[in-house]
Motif scaffolding. Structure first.
Motif, PDB file in Angstrom:
ATOM      1  N   ALA A  88      -4.293   6.856   2.691  1.00 53.01           N
ATOM      2  CA  ALA A  88      -4.551   8.293   2.505  1.00 53.01           C
ATOM      3  C   ALA A  88      -5.297   8.564   1.197  1.00 53.01           C
ATOM      4  CB  ALA A  88      -3.241   9.076   2.539  1.00 53.01           C
ATOM      5  N   THR A  89      -5.324   7.579   0.292  1.00 54.07           N
ATOM      6  CA  THR A  89      -6.140   7.744  -0.926  1.00 54.07           C
ATOM      7  C   THR A  89      -7.577   7.284  -0.680  1.00 54.07           C
ATOM      8  OG1 THR A  89      -5.828   5.544  -1.919  1.00 54.07           O
ATOM      9  CG2 THR A  89      -4.080   7.169  -2.323  1.00 54.07           C
ATOM     10  N   GLY A  90      -7.862   6.812   0.544  1.00 53.63           N
ATOM     11  CA  GLY A  90      -9.216   6.380   0.881  1.00 53.63           C
ATOM     12  C   GLY A  90      -9.432   4.883   0.745  1.00 53.63           C
ATOM     13  N   VAL A  91      -8.394   4.148   0.363  1.00 51.35           N
ATOM     14  CA  VAL A  91      -8.519   2.697   0.194  1.00 51.35           C
ATOM     15  C   VAL A  91      -8.146   2.007   1.508  1.00 51.35           C
ATOM     16  CG1 VAL A  91      -7.626   0.671  -1.032  1.00 51.35           C
ATOM     17  CG2 VAL A  91      -8.025   2.818  -2.265  1.00 51.35           C
ATOM     18  N   ALA A  92      -9.077   1.187   2.036  1.00 51.88           N
ATOM     19  CA  ALA A  92      -8.847   0.514   3.324  1.00 51.88           C
ATOM     20  C   ALA A  92      -8.061  -0.776   3.098  1.00 51.88           C
ATOM     21  CB  ALA A  92     -10.180   0.228   3.997  1.00 51.88           C
ATOM     22  N   LEU A  93      -6.778  -0.630   2.840  1.00 50.68           N
ATOM     23  CA  LEU A  93      -5.923  -1.788   2.536  1.00 50.68           C
ATOM     24  C   LEU A  93      -5.446  -2.437   3.839  1.00 50.68           C
ATOM     25  CD1 LEU A  93      -4.748  -2.904  -0.210  1.00 50.68           C
ATOM     26  CD2 LEU A  93      -2.628  -1.731   0.401  1.00 50.68           C
ATOM     27  N   HIS A  94      -5.560  -3.759   3.888  1.00 49.82           N
ATOM     28  CA  HIS A  94      -5.033  -4.508   5.040  1.00 49.82           C
ATOM     29  C   HIS A  94      -3.533  -4.716   4.870  1.00 49.82           C
ATOM     30  CE1 HIS A  94      -8.604  -5.865   7.229  1.00 49.82           C
ATOM     31  NE2 HIS A  94      -9.220  -5.903   6.057  1.00 49.82           N
ATOM     32  N   ALA A  95      -2.823  -4.824   5.992  1.00 47.11           N
ATOM     33  CA  ALA A  95      -1.377  -5.087   5.937  1.00 47.11           C
ATOM     34  C   ALA A  95      -1.097  -6.377   5.160  1.00 47.11           C
ATOM     35  CB  ALA A  95      -0.813  -5.179   7.348  1.00 47.11           C
ATOM     36  N   ARG A  96      -1.973  -7.374   5.328  1.00 48.76           N
ATOM     37  CA  ARG A  96      -1.726  -8.669   4.661  1.00 48.76           C
ATOM     38  C   ARG A  96      -1.905  -8.579   3.142  1.00 48.76           C
ATOM     39  NH1 ARG A  96      -6.747  -9.470   7.198  1.00 48.76           N
ATOM     40  NH2 ARG A  96      -8.462  -9.640   5.689  1.00 48.76           N
ATOM     41  N   GLN A  97      -2.501  -7.506   2.663  1.00 53.63           N
ATOM     42  CA  GLN A  97      -2.684  -7.348   1.213  1.00 53.63           C
ATOM     43  C   GLN A  97      -1.444  -6.790   0.522  1.00 53.63           C
ATOM     44  OE1 GLN A  97      -6.608  -5.243   1.881  1.00 53.63           O
ATOM     45  NE2 GLN A  97      -7.128  -6.333   0.009  1.00 53.63           N
ATOM     46  N   VAL A  98      -0.413  -6.506   1.314  1.00 48.06           N
ATOM     47  CA  VAL A  98       0.853  -6.050   0.731  1.00 48.06           C
ATOM     48  C   VAL A  98       1.826  -7.230   0.751  1.00 48.06           C
ATOM     49  CG1 VAL A  98       2.725  -4.370   0.837  1.00 48.06           C
ATOM     50  CG2 VAL A  98       0.451  -3.755   1.705  1.00 48.06           C
ATOM     51  N   GLN A  99       2.284  -7.634  -0.412  1.00 48.55           N
ATOM     52  CA  GLN A  99       3.276  -8.725  -0.481  1.00 48.55           C
ATOM     53  C   GLN A  99       4.642  -8.135  -0.207  1.00 48.55           C
ATOM     54  OE1 GLN A  99       3.308 -10.686  -4.277  1.00 48.55           O
ATOM     55  NE2 GLN A  99       1.096 -10.980  -4.223  1.00 48.55           N
ATOM     56  N   VAL A 100       5.335  -8.705   0.766  1.00 49.65           N
ATOM     57  CA  VAL A 100       6.633  -8.154   1.158  1.00 49.65           C
ATOM     58  C   VAL A 100       7.736  -9.183   0.948  1.00 49.65           C
ATOM     59  CG1 VAL A 100       7.975  -7.199   3.067  1.00 49.65           C
ATOM     60  CG2 VAL A 100       5.555  -6.638   2.861  1.00 49.65           C
ATOM     61  N   ALA A 101       8.789  -8.802   0.231  1.00 50.45           N
ATOM     62  CA  ALA A 101       9.951  -9.682   0.053  1.00 50.45           C
ATOM     63  C   ALA A 101      11.064  -9.170   0.983  1.00 50.45           C
ATOM     64  CB  ALA A 101      10.411  -9.669  -1.395  1.00 50.45           C
ATOM     65  N   SER A 102      11.296  -9.930   2.045  1.00 53.15           N
ATOM     66  CA  SER A 102      12.274  -9.526   3.062  1.00 53.15           C
ATOM     67  C   SER A 102      13.708  -9.809   2.615  1.00 53.15           C
ATOM     68  CB  SER A 102      11.987 -10.307   4.347  1.00 53.15           C
ATOM     69  OG  SER A 102      13.006 -10.106   5.288  1.00 53.15           O
ATOM     70  N   LEU A 103      14.627  -8.974   3.082  1.00 53.15           N
ATOM     71  CA  LEU A 103      16.057  -9.226   2.844  1.00 53.15           C
ATOM     72  C   LEU A 103      16.696  -9.973   4.015  1.00 53.15           C
ATOM     73  CD1 LEU A 103      17.272  -5.745   1.466  1.00 53.15           C
ATOM     74  CD2 LEU A 103      16.578  -7.761   0.174  1.00 53.15           C
ATOM     75  N   ILE A 147       4.846  14.194   0.639  1.00 50.70           N
ATOM     76  CA  ILE A 147       4.174  13.144  -0.129  1.00 50.70           C
ATOM     77  C   ILE A 147       2.709  13.021   0.311  1.00 50.70           C
ATOM     78  CG2 ILE A 147       4.234  10.728  -0.844  1.00 50.70           C
ATOM     79  CD1 ILE A 147       7.231  10.703  -0.066  1.00 50.70           C
ATOM     80  N   LEU A 148       2.514  12.863   1.629  1.00 50.34           N
ATOM     81  CA  LEU A 148       1.136  12.781   2.136  1.00 50.34           C
ATOM     82  C   LEU A 148       0.380  14.074   1.835  1.00 50.34           C
ATOM     83  CD1 LEU A 148       1.559  11.054   5.609  1.00 50.34           C
ATOM     84  CD2 LEU A 148       0.002  10.344   3.784  1.00 50.34           C
ATOM     85  N   ARG A 149       1.068  15.192   2.059  1.00 51.66           N
ATOM     86  CA  ARG A 149       0.450  16.500   1.828  1.00 51.66           C
ATOM     87  C   ARG A 149       0.005  16.633   0.356  1.00 51.66           C
ATOM     88  NH1 ARG A 149       4.606  21.056   2.788  1.00 51.66           N
ATOM     89  NH2 ARG A 149       5.170  19.655   4.482  1.00 51.66           N
ATOM     90  N   THR A 150       0.849  16.145  -0.549  1.00 47.66           N
ATOM     91  CA  THR A 150       0.524  16.234  -1.982  1.00 47.66           C
ATOM     92  C   THR A 150      -0.670  15.352  -2.327  1.00 47.66           C
ATOM     93  OG1 THR A 150       2.825  16.696  -2.497  1.00 47.66           O
ATOM     94  CG2 THR A 150       1.477  15.874  -4.302  1.00 47.66           C
ATOM     95  N   LEU A 151      -0.672  14.124  -1.782  1.00 47.11           N
ATOM     96  CA  LEU A 151      -1.818  13.238  -2.043  1.00 47.11           C
ATOM     97  C   LEU A 151      -3.117  13.883  -1.578  1.00 47.11           C
ATOM     98  CD1 LEU A 151      -0.634   9.654  -0.980  1.00 47.11           C
ATOM     99  CD2 LEU A 151      -1.134  10.461  -3.287  1.00 47.11           C
ATOM    100  N   ARG A 152      -3.054  14.499  -0.384  1.00 47.08           N
ATOM    101  CA  ARG A 152      -4.281  15.106   0.164  1.00 47.08           C
ATOM    102  C   ARG A 152      -4.697  16.325  -0.649  1.00 47.08           C
ATOM    103  NH1 ARG A 152      -1.903  13.807   6.036  1.00 47.08           N
ATOM    104  NH2 ARG A 152      -2.850  11.748   6.221  1.00 47.08           N
ATOM    105  N   ALA A 153      -3.715  17.127  -1.075  1.00 43.01           N
ATOM    106  CA  ALA A 153      -4.040  18.336  -1.855  1.00 43.01           C
ATOM    107  C   ALA A 153      -4.649  17.943  -3.210  1.00 43.01           C
ATOM    108  CB  ALA A 153      -2.789  19.176  -2.052  1.00 43.01           C
ATOM    109  N   LEU A 154      -4.099  16.915  -3.846  1.00 46.35           N
ATOM    110  CA  LEU A 154      -4.647  16.487  -5.142  1.00 46.35           C
ATOM    111  C   LEU A 154      -6.104  16.062  -4.986  1.00 46.35           C
ATOM    112  CD1 LEU A 154      -1.692  14.326  -6.566  1.00 46.35           C
ATOM    113  CD2 LEU A 154      -2.462  16.552  -7.404  1.00 46.35           C
ATOM    114  N   GLN A 155      -6.363  15.251  -3.950  1.00 42.10           N
ATOM    115  CA  GLN A 155      -7.723  14.744  -3.760  1.00 42.10           C
ATOM    116  C   GLN A 155      -8.686  15.842  -3.330  1.00 42.10           C
ATOM    117  OE1 GLN A 155      -7.530  10.359  -2.191  1.00 42.10           O
ATOM    118  NE2 GLN A 155      -5.781  11.505  -1.394  1.00 42.10           N
TER     119      GLN A 155
END
Ligand SMILES: NC(=O)C1=CN([C@@H]2O[C@H](COP(=O)(O)OP(=O)(O)OC[C@H]3O[C@@H](n4cnc5c(N)ncnc54)[C@H](OP(=O)(O)O)[C@@H]3O)[C@@H](O)[C@H]2O)C=CC1
Ligand SMILES: N[C@@H](CC=O)C(=O)O
Length: 244
Positions: A115-130, A41-49
């Motif tokens: 890996a797409t170059g976007v500096a996303l913070h952990a807090r910017q991901v909304q997580v719904a815990s089980l 998955i990571l390899r594919t993202l990097r190859a595409l870019q």
């Protein structure tokens, strides 16, 4: 090389430090095992870019253990029993709450988005815990006895999906410039994200090239063998002088 996702999938500062060390010191950093237990998955993202493509969105099932649990769970036998089996099989993290809380999936999504170059913070991901509060509160050595706290809420979610003819899947989604989310969702039985079996991860990537129909990667996403093979791949690539 490491399979640990906390290097690139936790604090943004640590991710930046790793990228900087890679660029300035010429060091290699083998991260193939951190997402999809080595699926390319990571390899594919990097190859595409590297070929000039731009990534627009990523969505999919990024947890091998949650995929396995939701494939096995039939709404009749207790969900907690399946969690114990997944732990014994080596699919979960040493503390299965890392998977059940969505934190492991958050880390993988952050690794992919960064890996797409976007500096996303952990807090910017909304997580719904089980993980219900009663299970979250117990010390590590009490986790297995407390897993039964999962049974009633999961049975209710399963019954709701079953009545609607849907399937439960734990899904991560990100769109460039938009939200990033991780959580349990009901998807139609014929939805592409409902497909797969066992520990399968299934990831769709939309980009300039794959704008209308996404590129889809699927395969086992947890377990000692595939993870160890990914680490070995990275070691061999470094030995062969390839830049990771
Ligand atoms: N399981 C999987 O499918 C995948 C796991 N990963 C990642 O791999 C990592 C390990 O997970 P997993 O193999 O499942 O976990 P395990 O608990 O099965 O293995 C962890 C191993 O690390 C050893 N260990 C822990 N702390 C130390 C230390 N301080 N010094 C030396 N050895 C230590 C443990 O030894 P001991 O048993 O003696 O405590 C154990 O052998 C995690 O970061 C996980 O996210 C990534 C992809 C897939
Ligand atoms: N616990 C993880 C293992 C691989 O990263 C998962 O369930 O996907």
């Amino acid at each position: 090389m490491e399979p640990n996702k906390r290097g690139q999938g936790a604090a943004l500062a640590r991710w930046r430090a790793i990228q900087s060390a890679r660029q300035t010191s010429g060091a290699h950093y083998g991260d193939s095992a951190t997402v999809g237990a080595g699926l390319p998955i990571l390899r594919t993202l990097r190859a595409l870019q590297a070929g000039g493509d731009r990534i627009h969105a990523i969505a999919g099932v990024l947890s091998g253990s949650l995929a396995w649990l939701l494939h096995q769970y039939d709404g009749l036998r207790p969900f907690s029993g399946f969690v114990r089996q997944a732990w014994q099989a080596g699919y979960t993290e040493p503390d299965p709450r890392e998977d059940l809380s969505g934190e492991d999936v958050r880390r993988k999504l952050l690794i992919l988005v960064r890996a797409t170059g976007v500096a996303l913070h952990a807090r910017q991901v909304q997580v719904a815990s089980l993980v219900p509060p009663a299970l979250a509160a117990v010390p590590v050595d009490g986790v297995h006895a407390a897993l039964t706290a999962l049974d009633a809420p999961l049975r209710a979610r399963y019954a709701e999906a079953w009545k609607a003819g849907g399937r439960l899947r734990y899904i991560a989604r990100w769109q460039a410039g938009g939200p990033a989310q991780v959580g349990l969702a009901m998807v139609p039985a014929d939805d592409p994200l409902a497909a797969g079996s066992g520990t399968d991860n299934r990831v769709a990537i939309w980009s300039d090239r794959y704008a209308r129909q996404p590129l889809v990667l699927q395969g086992p996403g947890a377990g000692a063998e595939v993870t160890a093979a990914a680490l070995l791949d990275d070691a061999l690539a470094i030995q062969a002088g390839q830049r990771l």
